[in-house]
Enzyme design. Structure first.
Site, short mmCIF file in Angstrom:
data_model
loop_
_atom_site.label_atom_id
_atom_site.label_comp_id
_atom_site.label_asym_id
_atom_site.label_seq_id
_atom_site.Cartn_x
_atom_site.Cartn_y
_atom_site.Cartn_z
N ASP A 215 -0.26 -4.58 -21.28
CA ASP A 215 0.83 -5.36 -21.10
C ASP A 215 0.55 -5.89 -19.69
O ASP A 215 1.11 -7.05 -19.32
CB ASP A 215 2.23 -4.86 -21.12
CG ASP A 215 2.57 -4.93 -22.68
OD1 ASP A 215 1.98 -5.82 -23.44
OD2 ASP A 215 3.60 -4.05 -22.97
N HIS B 50 0.99 5.69 -0.86
CA HIS B 50 0.16 6.94 -1.40
C HIS B 50 1.25 7.82 -2.44
O HIS B 50 1.52 8.91 -2.35
CB HIS B 50 0.26 7.76 -0.20
CG HIS B 50 -0.55 7.17 0.86
ND1 HIS B 50 -2.16 7.83 1.09
CD2 HIS B 50 -0.32 6.34 1.76
CE1 HIS B 50 -2.59 7.19 1.94
NE2 HIS B 50 -1.57 6.15 2.51
N TYR C 230 5.73 -14.14 -24.34
CA TYR C 230 6.43 -13.04 -24.22
C TYR C 230 7.67 -13.43 -23.28
O TYR C 230 7.27 -14.38 -22.34
CB TYR C 230 5.92 -11.75 -23.61
CG TYR C 230 6.66 -10.59 -23.31
CD1 TYR C 230 7.08 -9.82 -23.95
CD2 TYR C 230 7.46 -10.58 -21.88
CE1 TYR C 230 8.10 -8.57 -23.65
CE2 TYR C 230 8.43 -9.75 -21.22
CZ TYR C 230 8.65 -8.43 -22.24
OH TYR C 230 9.53 -7.61 -21.84
N HIS D 9 -8.39 7.61 -0.94
CA HIS D 9 -7.48 7.33 -0.07
C HIS D 9 -6.25 7.04 -1.01
O HIS D 9 -4.96 7.76 -0.78
CB HIS D 9 -7.81 5.77 0.52
CG HIS D 9 -6.92 5.39 1.50
ND1 HIS D 9 -6.97 4.18 2.21
CD2 HIS D 9 -5.69 5.73 2.04
CE1 HIS D 9 -6.04 3.73 3.14
NE2 HIS D 9 -5.24 4.87 2.94
N HIS E 186 0.79 -1.25 0.02
CA HIS E 186 -0.10 0.03 -0.16
C HIS E 186 1.01 1.26 -0.11
O HIS E 186 1.72 1.30 0.69
CB HIS E 186 -0.76 0.05 1.23
CG HIS E 186 -1.67 1.36 1.53
ND1 HIS E 186 -2.46 1.89 0.57
CD2 HIS E 186 -2.01 2.04 2.41
CE1 HIS E 186 -2.84 2.97 0.76
NE2 HIS E 186 -2.57 3.09 2.16
#
Length: 234
Positions: free
Chosen positions: A120, A97, A229, A169, A95
């Site tokens: 992609d 910011h 790929y 958030h 997580h």
């Protein structure tokens, strides 16, 4: 306990800072250990420059109890727990910011697929999880953040779109392990910036979405049974 996983999660947390995705104490990475049913996560509010592998906290996935650690786990621990419980394929979660992805989250907008770079890595638009009600925030903010993300992914494969924007958030990203989760957070920040620049250049005219047949082709090149790929498994 889980010393190897602690080192891996520590380096994932350090990489968040190195990649410019986390400043001050804003962000966290965790990793799941399926054998013990625990996760390892960054402690709450500890600056990255002071963080050591021994500071990471071991948390039981079933009941959220701290199994080992002298510090409090991240305040986002309940969100990580909800995601691990709902999505068994996840081995790591981050997580942040980070500015570009957070800007889209604050605008309450999904990130559209405007080009092949996005296609992609993410199958379709990067979704936005709904804003929480006042009651949900008061009752269990972090846990309900996780529940809102799980709700948004109904019918979606979390490994085909390994990121989400929590409205107002910021972003969460995940992967098979903590380092892959960081990779996906880096990719998310990049496509978020590209999408913003694309819309800016389009000015008063709406930017065209990448044609579906091109988007599907680019995603299928790297993912799924017919992927070609890279060098393949060795």
């Amino acid at each position: 306990m889980l010393e190897d996983l602690k080192k891996k999660v520590y380096y994932a947390n350090m990489r968040l800072r190195e990649e410019g995705l986390a400043v001050l104490t804003w962000g966290n990475a965790s990793g799941r250990d399926a054998e013990t049913g625990c996760m390892v996560i960054k402690p709450s509010g500890v600056p990255y420059g002071l963080l050591k592998p021994r500071d990471l906290v071991v948390v039981d996935l079933a009941d959220g109890r701290v199994r080992e650690g002298r510090l409090k786990p991240s305040s986002d621990t309940p969100t990580h727990l909800e995601l691990y419980r709902a999505f068994p394929s996840l081995g790591g979660i981050v997580h942040t910011h980070s500015p570009e992805a957070t800007a889209w989250a604050q605008a309450g907008r999904e990130i559209p697929c405007y080009g092949t770079t996005h296609a992609d890595h993410f199958h379709g638009a990067v979704p936005v999880a709904r804003a929480l009600t006042a009651e949900e925030v008061e009752a269990a903010y972090e846990r309900n953040t996780g529940k809102a993300i799980v709700e948004r992914f109904a019918g979606l494969d979390p490994m085909h779109c390994p990121a989400v924007l929590a409205a107002g958030h910021g972003p969460f990203a995940w992967g098979a392990d903590a380092m892959q989760a960081v990779d996906n957070a880096v990719a998310l920040e990049t496509v978020a910036r590209m999408a913003r620049l694309t819309e800016g250049l389009a000015a008063r005219k709406a930017a065209p979405l990448l044609p579906a047949h091109v988007a599907e082709k680019h995603f299928a090149r790297k993912h799924g049974p017919n992927a070609y790929y890279g060098q393949g498994k060795r």
